[in-house]
Design a protein around this motif. Sequence first.
Motif, short mmCIF file in Angstrom:
data_model
loop_
_atom_site.label_atom_id
_atom_site.label_comp_id
_atom_site.label_asym_id
_atom_site.label_seq_id
_atom_site.Cartn_x
_atom_site.Cartn_y
_atom_site.Cartn_z
N THR A 144 0.86 -1.19 0.00
CA THR A 144 0.00 0.00 0.00
C THR A 144 0.90 1.24 0.00
OG1 THR A 144 -0.05 0.41 2.38
CG2 THR A 144 -1.55 -1.29 1.57
N PRO A 145 0.32 2.42 -0.23
CA PRO A 145 1.14 3.65 -0.13
C PRO A 145 1.77 3.81 1.26
CG PRO A 145 -0.92 4.10 -1.27
CD PRO A 145 -1.04 2.71 -0.72
N ALA A 146 1.16 3.17 2.28
CA ALA A 146 1.72 3.25 3.65
C ALA A 146 2.78 2.18 3.89
CB ALA A 146 0.59 3.09 4.67
N GLY A 147 3.11 1.41 2.86
CA GLY A 147 4.12 0.35 3.01
C GLY A 147 3.51 -1.03 2.90
N ARG A 148 4.34 -2.04 3.14
CA ARG A 148 3.89 -3.43 3.05
C ARG A 148 3.25 -3.84 4.38
NH1 ARG A 148 7.64 -7.73 0.05
NH2 ARG A 148 6.76 -6.53 -1.67
N LEU A 149 2.01 -4.28 4.33
CA LEU A 149 1.26 -4.60 5.55
C LEU A 149 0.98 -6.09 5.63
CD1 LEU A 149 -1.47 -1.78 5.30
CD2 LEU A 149 0.70 -1.68 6.56
N GLU A 150 1.05 -6.64 6.85
CA GLU A 150 0.56 -8.01 7.06
C GLU A 150 -0.95 -8.00 6.82
OE1 GLU A 150 1.78 -9.47 10.83
OE2 GLU A 150 3.90 -9.45 10.26
N PHE A 151 -1.49 -9.15 6.40
CA PHE A 151 -2.88 -9.15 5.93
C PHE A 151 -3.86 -8.65 6.99
CE2 PHE A 151 -7.08 -10.83 5.19
CZ PHE A 151 -7.31 -10.35 3.92
N GLN A 152 -3.77 -9.15 8.20
CA GLN A 152 -4.76 -8.75 9.22
C GLN A 152 -4.61 -7.29 9.61
OE1 GLN A 152 -7.33 -10.46 9.64
NE2 GLN A 152 -6.67 -12.49 8.98
N GLU A 153 -3.37 -6.77 9.50
CA GLU A 153 -3.17 -5.35 9.77
C GLU A 153 -3.90 -4.53 8.69
OE1 GLU A 153 0.92 -4.21 9.62
OE2 GLU A 153 0.52 -2.18 10.37
N TYR A 154 -3.74 -4.96 7.42
CA TYR A 154 -4.43 -4.29 6.31
C TYR A 154 -5.94 -4.44 6.45
CZ TYR A 154 -6.76 -4.35 1.79
OH TYR A 154 -7.67 -4.18 0.79
N PHE A 155 -6.38 -5.68 6.71
CA PHE A 155 -7.81 -5.99 6.60
C PHE A 155 -8.60 -5.54 7.83
CE2 PHE A 155 -11.60 -8.62 6.61
CZ PHE A 155 -11.95 -8.69 5.27
N HIS A 160 -9.21 -2.36 5.63
CA HIS A 160 -8.93 -2.43 4.18
C HIS A 160 -9.22 -1.10 3.46
CE1 HIS A 160 -13.20 -3.57 3.61
NE2 HIS A 160 -13.01 -4.53 4.48
N ALA A 161 -8.79 0.00 4.13
CA ALA A 161 -9.02 1.34 3.55
C ALA A 161 -7.85 1.79 2.67
CB ALA A 161 -9.24 2.35 4.69
N LYS A 234 -18.49 -8.96 -0.12
CA LYS A 234 -17.90 -8.62 1.18
C LYS A 234 -16.44 -8.28 0.95
CE LYS A 234 -17.90 -10.44 5.91
NZ LYS A 234 -16.54 -10.04 6.27
N GLY A 235 -15.91 -7.33 1.69
CA GLY A 235 -14.48 -7.07 1.66
C GLY A 235 -14.01 -6.30 0.44
N PRO A 236 -12.68 -6.31 0.21
CA PRO A 236 -12.07 -5.40 -0.75
C PRO A 236 -11.88 -5.95 -2.17
CG PRO A 236 -10.38 -6.41 0.60
CD PRO A 236 -11.69 -7.03 1.02
N ALA A 237 -12.61 -6.99 -2.57
CA ALA A 237 -12.36 -7.60 -3.89
C ALA A 237 -12.53 -6.58 -5.02
CB ALA A 237 -13.27 -8.81 -4.10
N ALA A 238 -13.58 -5.75 -4.96
CA ALA A 238 -13.82 -4.79 -6.05
C ALA A 238 -12.69 -3.77 -6.11
CB ALA A 238 -15.17 -4.10 -5.85
N ALA A 239 -12.30 -3.25 -4.95
CA ALA A 239 -11.21 -2.26 -4.91
C ALA A 239 -9.91 -2.88 -5.42
CB ALA A 239 -11.04 -1.75 -3.48
#
Length: 307
Positions: A144-155, A160-161, A234-239
Amino acid sequence: MRDVRNVTLLAGGVGGAKLAQGLDRATSALTVVVNTGDDAVIYGLSISPDLDTVMYTLAGIADPQNGWGVAGDTYATLEAMARLGQDTWFRLGDRDIATHVLRTARLRAGVPLSTATAELASALGVRPRLFPMTDDAVATLVDTPAGRLEFQEYFVARRHADEVLGVVLDGVERAAPAPGVLEALDADVVVIAPSNPFVSIGPVLAVPGVRDALAASGARRVAVSPIVGGHALKGPAAAMLAAMGHEVSALGVARLYAGLADVYVIDERDRPLAPAVEELGMTAMVTRTVMGGPEDRERLAREILAA
Ligand code: FO1
Protein backbone atom coordinates in the motif's frame (compact mmCIF):
# COMPACT_ATOMS: atom_id res chain seq x y z
CA MET A 1 -31.25 -36.70 -1.13
CA ARG A 2 -27.55 -36.01 -0.87
CA ASP A 3 -25.38 -36.01 -3.99
CA VAL A 4 -22.90 -38.91 -3.69
CA ARG A 5 -20.18 -37.56 -5.97
CA ASN A 6 -16.84 -36.37 -4.54
CA VAL A 7 -16.99 -32.58 -4.31
CA THR A 8 -14.09 -30.27 -3.43
CA LEU A 9 -14.48 -26.60 -2.59
CA LEU A 10 -11.63 -24.06 -2.68
CA ALA A 11 -12.50 -21.43 -0.11
CA GLY A 12 -11.47 -18.29 1.73
CA GLY A 13 -13.42 -16.88 4.68
CA VAL A 14 -17.08 -15.99 5.01
CA GLY A 15 -18.26 -16.47 1.38
CA GLY A 16 -16.45 -19.79 1.18
CA ALA A 17 -17.88 -20.88 4.51
CA LYS A 18 -21.47 -20.18 3.43
CA LEU A 19 -21.09 -22.22 0.27
CA ALA A 20 -19.31 -24.98 2.22
CA GLN A 21 -22.36 -25.23 4.45
CA GLY A 22 -24.67 -25.38 1.44
CA LEU A 23 -22.56 -28.10 -0.18
CA ASP A 24 -22.40 -30.02 3.11
CA ARG A 25 -26.20 -30.09 3.19
CA ALA A 26 -26.37 -31.19 -0.47
CA THR A 27 -23.56 -33.78 -0.69
CA SER A 28 -22.16 -36.68 1.31
CA ALA A 29 -18.48 -36.46 0.26
CA LEU A 30 -17.25 -32.87 0.61
CA THR A 31 -13.65 -31.70 0.99
CA VAL A 32 -12.88 -28.03 1.65
CA VAL A 33 -9.40 -26.66 0.86
CA VAL A 34 -8.92 -23.40 2.73
CA ASN A 35 -6.66 -20.35 2.37
CA THR A 36 -4.08 -19.95 5.14
CA GLY A 37 -2.39 -16.79 3.82
CA ASP A 38 -4.45 -14.77 6.36
CA ASP A 39 -3.00 -16.72 9.29
CA ALA A 40 -1.53 -14.59 12.06
CA VAL A 41 0.17 -14.89 15.43
CA ILE A 42 -1.54 -12.72 18.05
CA TYR A 43 -0.56 -12.86 21.76
CA GLY A 44 1.64 -15.80 20.76
CA LEU A 45 -1.41 -17.76 19.53
CA SER A 46 -1.53 -19.29 16.04
CA ILE A 47 -4.73 -18.05 14.41
CA SER A 48 -6.12 -19.45 11.14
CA PRO A 49 -9.12 -17.17 10.51
CA ASP A 50 -10.36 -18.72 7.28
CA LEU A 51 -10.02 -22.31 8.52
CA ASP A 52 -11.89 -21.34 11.69
CA THR A 53 -14.61 -19.46 9.79
CA VAL A 54 -15.26 -22.53 7.63
CA MET A 55 -15.00 -24.88 10.62
CA TYR A 56 -17.37 -22.89 12.86
CA THR A 57 -19.86 -22.47 10.00
CA LEU A 58 -19.86 -26.21 9.26
CA ALA A 59 -20.21 -26.92 12.99
CA GLY A 60 -23.23 -24.57 13.09
CA ILE A 61 -21.64 -22.31 15.73
CA ALA A 62 -20.41 -19.34 13.63
CA ASP A 63 -21.46 -15.86 14.66
CA PRO A 64 -24.38 -15.08 12.33
CA GLN A 65 -23.69 -11.33 12.22
CA ASN A 66 -19.97 -11.29 11.47
CA GLY A 67 -19.68 -14.67 9.76
CA TRP A 68 -16.41 -15.24 11.67
CA GLY A 69 -15.93 -16.09 15.35
CA VAL A 70 -18.27 -18.08 17.60
CA ALA A 71 -21.94 -17.20 18.10
CA GLY A 72 -22.64 -15.68 21.51
CA ASP A 73 -18.95 -15.38 22.38
CA THR A 74 -17.78 -13.12 25.23
CA TYR A 75 -14.70 -10.90 25.37
CA ALA A 76 -13.40 -11.11 28.96
CA THR A 77 -9.93 -12.21 27.83
CA LEU A 78 -9.69 -9.32 25.36
CA GLU A 79 -10.76 -6.86 28.09
CA ALA A 80 -8.04 -8.27 30.34
CA MET A 81 -5.54 -7.91 27.48
CA ALA A 82 -6.52 -4.23 27.15
CA ARG A 83 -5.97 -3.74 30.88
CA LEU A 84 -2.53 -5.27 30.41
CA GLY A 85 -1.79 -2.64 27.77
CA GLN A 86 -2.19 -4.83 24.69
CA ASP A 87 -3.72 -3.82 21.36
CA THR A 88 -7.17 -5.40 20.96
CA TRP A 89 -8.14 -4.49 17.40
CA PHE A 90 -8.38 -8.17 16.46
CA ARG A 91 -11.58 -9.23 18.25
CA LEU A 92 -10.80 -12.64 19.69
CA GLY A 93 -13.69 -14.05 21.72
CA ASP A 94 -13.19 -16.24 24.76
CA ARG A 95 -14.54 -19.42 23.14
CA ASP A 96 -12.62 -18.71 19.95
CA ILE A 97 -9.42 -18.38 22.00
CA ALA A 98 -9.85 -21.99 23.17
CA THR A 99 -9.44 -23.06 19.52
CA HIS A 100 -6.27 -20.97 19.17
CA VAL A 101 -4.77 -22.25 22.44
CA LEU A 102 -5.25 -25.88 21.35
CA ARG A 103 -4.01 -25.24 17.79
CA THR A 104 -0.92 -23.46 19.12
CA ALA A 105 -0.18 -26.28 21.57
CA ARG A 106 -0.45 -28.90 18.82
CA LEU A 107 1.75 -26.90 16.42
CA ARG A 108 4.35 -26.39 19.17
CA ALA A 109 4.30 -30.16 19.75
CA GLY A 110 5.33 -30.56 16.10
CA VAL A 111 1.95 -31.65 14.73
CA PRO A 112 1.23 -30.24 11.22
CA LEU A 113 -1.58 -27.71 10.76
CA SER A 114 -3.55 -30.22 8.68
CA THR A 115 -3.60 -32.69 11.60
CA ALA A 116 -4.43 -30.01 14.17
CA THR A 117 -7.26 -28.82 11.92
CA ALA A 118 -8.67 -32.33 11.51
CA GLU A 119 -8.59 -32.81 15.30
CA LEU A 120 -10.40 -29.53 16.00
CA ALA A 121 -12.98 -30.10 13.24
CA SER A 122 -13.65 -33.65 14.45
CA ALA A 123 -14.13 -32.44 18.04
CA LEU A 124 -16.72 -29.94 16.79
CA GLY A 125 -18.57 -32.61 14.81
CA VAL A 126 -17.69 -31.26 11.37
CA ARG A 127 -18.44 -33.92 8.74
CA PRO A 128 -16.58 -32.68 5.60
CA ARG A 129 -12.82 -33.01 5.33
CA LEU A 130 -11.19 -29.66 6.08
CA PHE A 131 -7.70 -29.13 4.64
CA PRO A 132 -5.43 -26.10 4.94
CA MET A 133 -3.94 -25.33 1.52
CA THR A 134 -0.50 -26.06 2.99
CA ASP A 135 1.17 -27.03 6.26
CA ASP A 136 3.95 -24.53 5.49
CA ALA A 137 4.08 -20.86 6.44
CA VAL A 138 2.66 -18.58 3.73
CA ALA A 139 1.87 -14.94 4.54
CA THR A 140 -0.32 -12.72 2.38
CA LEU A 141 1.22 -9.23 2.45
CA VAL A 142 -0.46 -6.17 0.96
CA ASP A 143 1.58 -3.40 -0.64
CA THR A 144 0.00 0.00 0.00
CA PRO A 145 1.14 3.65 -0.13
CA ALA A 146 1.72 3.25 3.65
CA GLY A 147 4.12 0.35 3.01
CA ARG A 148 3.89 -3.43 3.05
CA LEU A 149 1.26 -4.60 5.55
CA GLU A 150 0.56 -8.01 7.06
CA PHE A 151 -2.88 -9.15 5.93
CA GLN A 152 -4.76 -8.75 9.22
CA GLU A 153 -3.17 -5.35 9.77
CA TYR A 154 -4.43 -4.29 6.31
CA PHE A 155 -7.81 -5.99 6.60
CA VAL A 156 -8.87 -5.60 10.23
CA ALA A 157 -6.68 -2.96 11.91
CA ARG A 158 -6.83 -0.54 8.95
CA ARG A 159 -10.25 -1.76 7.71
CA HIS A 160 -8.93 -2.43 4.18
CA ALA A 161 -9.02 1.34 3.55
CA ASP A 162 -5.51 1.60 2.02
CA GLU A 163 -5.09 1.64 -1.72
CA VAL A 164 -3.75 -1.74 -2.83
CA LEU A 165 -0.65 -1.56 -5.02
CA GLY A 166 -0.04 -5.30 -5.05
CA VAL A 167 -0.29 -8.56 -3.13
CA VAL A 168 2.75 -10.65 -2.14
CA LEU A 169 2.37 -14.28 -1.05
CA ASP A 170 5.46 -14.58 1.10
CA GLY A 171 6.85 -18.12 1.24
CA VAL A 172 4.40 -19.61 -1.24
CA GLU A 173 7.05 -20.81 -3.71
CA ARG A 174 8.60 -22.95 -0.94
CA ALA A 175 5.23 -24.31 0.26
CA ALA A 176 3.90 -27.77 -0.52
CA PRO A 177 0.21 -28.61 -0.76
CA ALA A 178 -1.08 -30.14 2.49
CA PRO A 179 -1.62 -33.91 2.41
CA GLY A 180 -4.66 -34.78 0.32
CA VAL A 181 -5.01 -31.38 -1.40
CA LEU A 182 -3.83 -32.40 -4.88
CA GLU A 183 -5.80 -35.66 -4.70
CA ALA A 184 -8.90 -33.67 -3.71
CA LEU A 185 -8.67 -31.72 -6.99
CA ASP A 186 -9.25 -35.00 -8.79
CA ALA A 187 -12.83 -35.03 -7.47
CA ASP A 188 -16.01 -35.31 -9.58
CA VAL A 189 -16.78 -31.63 -9.03
CA VAL A 190 -14.42 -28.83 -7.95
CA VAL A 191 -16.02 -25.55 -6.89
CA ILE A 192 -14.22 -22.21 -6.54
CA ALA A 193 -16.07 -20.27 -3.84
CA PRO A 194 -17.26 -16.66 -4.24
CA SER A 195 -14.20 -15.53 -2.26
CA ASN A 196 -11.67 -12.79 -3.06
CA PRO A 197 -9.67 -13.93 -6.13
CA PHE A 198 -6.45 -12.21 -4.96
CA VAL A 199 -6.24 -12.84 -1.22
CA SER A 200 -8.51 -15.88 -0.67
CA ILE A 201 -8.48 -18.08 -3.80
CA GLY A 202 -5.19 -16.65 -5.16
CA PRO A 203 -3.04 -18.05 -2.33
CA VAL A 204 -4.61 -21.53 -2.69
CA LEU A 205 -3.93 -21.57 -6.45
CA ALA A 206 -0.39 -20.27 -5.89
CA VAL A 207 0.70 -23.23 -3.76
CA PRO A 208 3.03 -25.11 -6.14
CA GLY A 209 1.15 -27.84 -7.99
CA VAL A 210 -2.38 -26.66 -7.20
CA ARG A 211 -3.06 -24.47 -10.24
CA ASP A 212 -1.62 -27.12 -12.60
CA ALA A 213 -3.63 -29.88 -10.93
CA LEU A 214 -6.83 -27.86 -11.26
CA ALA A 215 -6.07 -26.97 -14.90
CA ALA A 216 -5.50 -30.67 -15.70
CA SER A 217 -8.31 -32.03 -13.52
CA GLY A 218 -11.01 -34.16 -15.11
CA ALA A 219 -13.46 -32.73 -12.56
CA ARG A 220 -16.42 -30.59 -13.55
CA ARG A 221 -15.01 -27.22 -12.39
CA VAL A 222 -17.46 -24.52 -11.31
CA ALA A 223 -16.41 -21.02 -10.17
CA VAL A 224 -18.85 -18.66 -8.45
CA SER A 225 -18.41 -14.92 -8.95
CA PRO A 226 -17.66 -12.91 -5.79
CA ILE A 227 -18.72 -9.74 -7.65
CA VAL A 228 -22.41 -8.94 -8.06
CA GLY A 229 -23.56 -5.89 -9.98
CA GLY A 230 -20.04 -4.45 -9.90
CA HIS A 231 -19.74 -4.75 -6.10
CA ALA A 232 -17.98 -7.25 -3.86
CA LEU A 233 -20.29 -9.35 -1.70
CA LYS A 234 -17.90 -8.62 1.19
CA GLY A 235 -14.48 -7.07 1.66
CA PRO A 236 -12.07 -5.40 -0.75
CA ALA A 237 -12.36 -7.60 -3.89
CA ALA A 238 -13.82 -4.79 -6.05
CA ALA A 239 -11.21 -2.26 -4.91
CA MET A 240 -8.45 -4.81 -5.54
CA LEU A 241 -9.71 -5.56 -9.06
CA ALA A 242 -9.66 -1.84 -9.86
CA ALA A 243 -6.28 -1.24 -8.26
CA MET A 244 -4.70 -4.10 -10.18
CA GLY A 245 -6.06 -3.00 -13.53
CA HIS A 246 -8.91 -5.49 -13.95
CA GLU A 247 -12.50 -4.78 -14.89
CA VAL A 248 -14.60 -4.44 -11.71
CA SER A 249 -17.27 -6.94 -12.63
CA ALA A 250 -18.10 -10.63 -12.58
CA LEU A 251 -16.44 -10.73 -16.02
CA GLY A 252 -13.21 -9.27 -14.63
CA VAL A 253 -13.00 -12.21 -12.21
CA ALA A 254 -14.04 -14.70 -14.93
CA ARG A 255 -10.96 -13.66 -16.92
CA LEU A 256 -8.79 -14.61 -13.91
CA TYR A 257 -10.33 -18.10 -13.86
CA ALA A 258 -10.25 -18.82 -17.62
CA GLY A 259 -8.78 -22.31 -18.11
CA LEU A 260 -9.54 -23.25 -14.48
CA ALA A 261 -13.34 -23.44 -14.67
CA ASP A 262 -15.82 -25.08 -17.05
CA VAL A 263 -18.84 -23.27 -15.60
CA TYR A 264 -18.92 -19.72 -14.23
CA VAL A 265 -21.83 -18.77 -12.00
CA ILE A 266 -23.02 -15.16 -12.11
CA ASP A 267 -25.89 -13.39 -10.41
CA GLU A 268 -29.15 -12.57 -12.18
CA ARG A 269 -28.15 -8.90 -11.99
CA ASP A 270 -25.15 -9.73 -14.21
CA ARG A 271 -27.09 -11.68 -16.84
CA PRO A 272 -25.92 -9.28 -19.64
CA LEU A 273 -22.32 -10.47 -18.99
CA ALA A 274 -23.17 -14.10 -19.86
CA PRO A 275 -22.19 -13.94 -23.57
CA ALA A 276 -18.79 -12.41 -22.73
CA VAL A 277 -18.21 -15.12 -20.10
CA GLU A 278 -18.98 -17.78 -22.72
CA GLU A 279 -16.46 -16.19 -25.10
CA LEU A 280 -13.82 -17.05 -22.47
CA GLY A 281 -14.66 -20.74 -22.99
CA MET A 282 -16.83 -21.20 -19.90
CA THR A 283 -20.52 -22.02 -19.66
CA ALA A 284 -22.27 -19.12 -17.93
CA MET A 285 -24.81 -20.11 -15.30
CA VAL A 286 -27.14 -17.34 -14.14
CA THR A 287 -28.87 -17.60 -10.76
CA ARG A 288 -29.25 -15.87 -7.40
CA THR A 289 -25.71 -16.01 -5.98
CA VAL A 290 -26.15 -13.89 -2.84
CA MET A 291 -26.58 -16.48 -0.11
CA GLY A 292 -28.98 -15.98 2.80
CA GLY A 293 -29.53 -18.65 5.45
CA PRO A 294 -28.67 -22.37 5.35
CA GLU A 295 -31.60 -23.31 3.02
CA ASP A 296 -30.55 -20.67 0.52
CA ARG A 297 -26.92 -21.86 0.69
CA GLU A 298 -28.14 -25.39 -0.01
CA ARG A 299 -30.22 -24.11 -2.94
CA LEU A 300 -27.16 -22.53 -4.57
CA ALA A 301 -25.09 -25.65 -3.85
CA ARG A 302 -27.67 -27.89 -5.55
CA GLU A 303 -27.81 -25.61 -8.58
CA ILE A 304 -24.01 -25.70 -8.81
CA LEU A 305 -23.96 -29.50 -8.58
CA ALA A 306 -26.59 -29.72 -11.32
CA ALA A 307 -24.60 -27.39 -13.61
N1 FO1 B 1 -12.47 -9.68 10.97
C1 FO1 B 1 -12.70 -8.37 11.27
O1 FO1 B 1 -13.07 -7.63 10.37
N2 FO1 B 1 -12.49 -7.89 12.55
C2 FO1 B 1 -12.07 -8.67 13.56
O2 FO1 B 1 -11.89 -8.19 14.69
C3 FO1 B 1 -11.86 -10.07 13.28
C4 FO1 B 1 -11.50 -10.97 14.28
C5 FO1 B 1 -11.39 -12.33 13.96
C6 FO1 B 1 -11.11 -13.24 14.98
C7 FO1 B 1 -11.00 -14.59 14.68
C8 FO1 B 1 -11.17 -15.03 13.35
O3 FO1 B 1 -11.07 -16.34 13.06
C9 FO1 B 1 -11.47 -14.13 12.35
C10 FO1 B 1 -11.58 -12.77 12.63
N3 FO1 B 1 -11.89 -11.85 11.63
C11 FO1 B 1 -12.07 -10.54 11.94
C12 FO1 B 1 -12.01 -12.28 10.23
C13 FO1 B 1 -10.63 -12.36 9.59
O4 FO1 B 1 -9.98 -11.14 9.59
C14 FO1 B 1 -10.58 -12.92 8.13
O5 FO1 B 1 -9.24 -13.08 7.79
C15 FO1 B 1 -11.21 -12.02 7.10
O6 FO1 B 1 -12.58 -12.06 7.25
C16 FO1 B 1 -10.82 -12.46 5.65
O7 FO1 B 1 -11.26 -13.76 5.39
